[in-house]
Design a protein around this motif. Structure first.
Motif, PDB file in Angstrom:
ATOM      1  N   PRO A 158       0.707  -1.114   0.030  1.00 17.61           N
ATOM      2  CA  PRO A 158      -0.208   0.048  -0.001  1.00 17.61           C
ATOM      3  C   PRO A 158       1.099   1.195  -0.145  1.00 17.61           C
ATOM      4  CG  PRO A 158      -0.083  -1.015   2.290  1.00 17.61           C
ATOM      5  CD  PRO A 158       0.434  -2.121   1.220  1.00 17.61           C
ATOM      6  N   ALA A 159       0.512   2.305  -0.757  1.00 16.35           N
ATOM      7  CA  ALA A 159       1.123   3.572  -0.948  1.00 16.35           C
ATOM      8  C   ALA A 159       0.315   4.524  -1.403  1.00 16.35           C
ATOM      9  CB  ALA A 159       2.310   3.255  -2.018  1.00 16.35           C
ATOM     10  N   VAL A 160       0.977   5.795  -1.331  1.00 15.67           N
ATOM     11  CA  VAL A 160       0.175   7.159  -1.702  1.00 15.67           C
ATOM     12  C   VAL A 160       1.092   7.578  -2.926  1.00 15.67           C
ATOM     13  CG1 VAL A 160      -0.354   9.651  -1.156  1.00 15.67           C
ATOM     14  CG2 VAL A 160      -0.651   7.754   0.444  1.00 15.67           C
ATOM     15  N   GLU A 184       3.822   2.652   6.325  1.00 17.84           N
ATOM     16  CA  GLU A 184       4.598   2.196   7.418  1.00 17.84           C
ATOM     17  C   GLU A 184       4.899   0.883   7.294  1.00 17.84           C
ATOM     18  OE1 GLU A 184       6.757   4.832   9.488  1.00 17.84           O
ATOM     19  OE2 GLU A 184       6.280   2.823  10.280  1.00 17.84           O
ATOM     20  N   GLU A 185       3.954   0.004   7.049  1.00 17.36           N
ATOM     21  CA  GLU A 185       3.831  -1.461   7.432  1.00 17.36           C
ATOM     22  C   GLU A 185       4.887  -2.220   6.346  1.00 17.36           C
ATOM     23  OE1 GLU A 185      -0.343  -1.765   6.897  1.00 17.36           O
ATOM     24  OE2 GLU A 185      -0.084  -3.043   5.028  1.00 17.36           O
ATOM     25  N   VAL A 186       4.849  -1.622   5.016  1.00 20.89           N
ATOM     26  CA  VAL A 186       5.718  -2.038   3.896  1.00 20.89           C
ATOM     27  C   VAL A 186       7.120  -1.937   4.421  1.00 20.89           C
ATOM     28  CG1 VAL A 186       6.328  -1.539   1.558  1.00 20.89           C
ATOM     29  CG2 VAL A 186       4.078  -1.443   2.232  1.00 20.89           C
ATOM     30  N   LEU A 187       7.648  -0.851   4.861  1.00 22.45           N
ATOM     31  CA  LEU A 187       9.058  -0.582   5.297  1.00 22.45           C
ATOM     32  C   LEU A 187       9.348  -1.465   6.497  1.00 22.45           C
ATOM     33  CD1 LEU A 187       8.790   3.409   4.952  1.00 22.45           C
ATOM     34  CD2 LEU A 187       9.853   1.841   3.367  1.00 22.45           C
ATOM     35  N   ARG A 188       8.256  -1.852   7.292  1.00 22.09           N
ATOM     36  CA  ARG A 188       8.668  -2.555   8.474  1.00 22.09           C
ATOM     37  C   ARG A 188       8.950  -3.986   7.991  1.00 22.09           C
ATOM     38  NH1 ARG A 188       4.217  -2.354  12.321  1.00 22.09           N
ATOM     39  NH2 ARG A 188       3.446  -0.457  10.989  1.00 22.09           N
TER      40      ARG A 188
END
Lengths: 194, 169
Positions: A158-160, A184-188
């Protein structure tokens, strides 16, 4: 010799093989269709941000479907799990299928960890469009930003995503940059995967 | 009979100094007479204000078109003047020339009239006018942010047009 040259009739549309489809479409036909899409949305909204949002939503639907189709056709049903993998997929494969060429460049943002940018000298959808001065920063590339968002979202990243004009000195027409800001969750998840 | 002497008698204007500065003025009208675009590159004499100038130009072309069609000695039937025609079909005038300038004209089947005023020694500009019409279709008609029937404000069209006209002649 009976049956030679006859097209096999399928009773169920799901049994038909997935065709390669027409590789090329008339640019004029697409420009007129896209122009009508923008004009139609213009009549329904009051301001620029709303118009951009609508174009993005239209692109989102395209992106979700494009991901499914391309994963089946081009990549043999492999699923991308890494950030760089999905980004290079968007930058090369998706762009090649949609616009006939790979995107000009893919860069990582310098200020923030979660920002990436895909740049193009001139987006195909913007080729015939000149923005009047009173529309400010409106960019019809919001449609393409929506496509990218659709692809990333359906792939689990998910992204903007937004489209911006970046003025380039020495050239009259500004470059277009698609800015991707991951959640955030993608980076984590990416950090966990190492 | 010096009166009908050669063309050297009438004063000819100075030749364009910079090569590529041939175009003087340009008008684009639509079917209803609205002036969509007026550009001037070299026009020292202004007699009328802009509105009157446009109206005069449109009226002139309309009358010239009907005059030339009615005076056609070769066609058998009258021909219908209101019907859209491809450039070259039927009877339509395409330019007139005075000793100081040449005015070239083209009308598209949709009623878009393109007028270009240049130096009198310019050749036949019909192909150039067709190219300009092509530019109009690409950068104006395909632009969703342009409302048909209003004056043209697309910078892509303006810049490519400028470049092209400066390269003419």
């Amino acid at each position: 010799m009976i049956g030679v040259g006859k097209i096999k009739q399928y009773s169920n549309v799901l049994d038909k093989p997935l065709s390669k489809g027409k590789q090329e479409v008339s640019l004029s036909a697409f420009s007129f269709l896209f122009s009508e899409l923008v004009q139609y949305n213009q009549t329904q909204v009051d301001n620029i941000t709303e118009l951009e949002r609508r174009l993005e939503d239209a692109g989102y639907s395209v992106g979700a479907r494009v991901l499914e189709l391309l994963c089946h056709r081009e990549k043999g049903n492999r699923r991308e799990t890494r950030l760089l993998g999905i980004l290079s997929f968007v930058h090369s494969t998706v762009w090649k299928v949609l616009f006939g060429k790979v995107a000009d460049s893919l860069e990582k943002g310098t200020e923030h960890e979660d920002e990436y940018m895909i740049s193009e000298k001139e987006l195909l959808v913007n080729r015939f469009i000149s923005i009047p001065k009173d529309m400010g920063t409106f960019n019809c590339g919001a449609f393409v930003a929506g496509i990218v968002r659709g692809v990333l979202d359906s792939a689990g990243f998910p992204a903007v995503v937004s489209a911006h004009f970046v003025p380039v000195e020495g050239q009259q027409r500004p470059r277009t940059t698609i800015l991707i800001k991951f959640a955030e969750e993608v980076l984590r998840r990416e950090a966990r995967l190492g | 009979m010096q009166f009908f002497g050669g063309s050297e008698i009438s004063p000819s204007p100075p030749l364009p100094t910079a090569s590529g500065n041939n175009g003087h003025m340009m008008y684009v009208f639509n079917r209803n007479g609205i002036c969509l675009l007026y550009r001037e590159w070299n026009r020292p004499l202004h007699t009328l204000n802009a509105q009157q100038d446009h109206k005069l130009m449109f009226g002139l072309l309309f009358s010239l078109k009907s005059l030339t069609a009615k005076m056609d000695p070769t066609s058998v039937d009258k021909g219908n003047l209101g019907v859209p025609q491809l450039p070259g079909q039927g009877c339509s005038f395409h330019s007139f020339r005075t000793n100081t300038y040449k005015l070239s004209f083209m009308e598209s089947p949709s009623g878009i009239k393109i007028i270009l005023v240049t130096h009198p020694r310019t050749g036949d500009l019909r192909e150039s006018l067709k190219y300009i019409y092509n530019l109009y279709v690409e950068y104006v008609v395909k632009n969703p942010l342009y409302t048909p029937g209003t004056p043209i404000k697309c910078e892509l069209f303006d810049s490519t047009l400028d470049q092209y006209v400066r390269g003419l002649g």
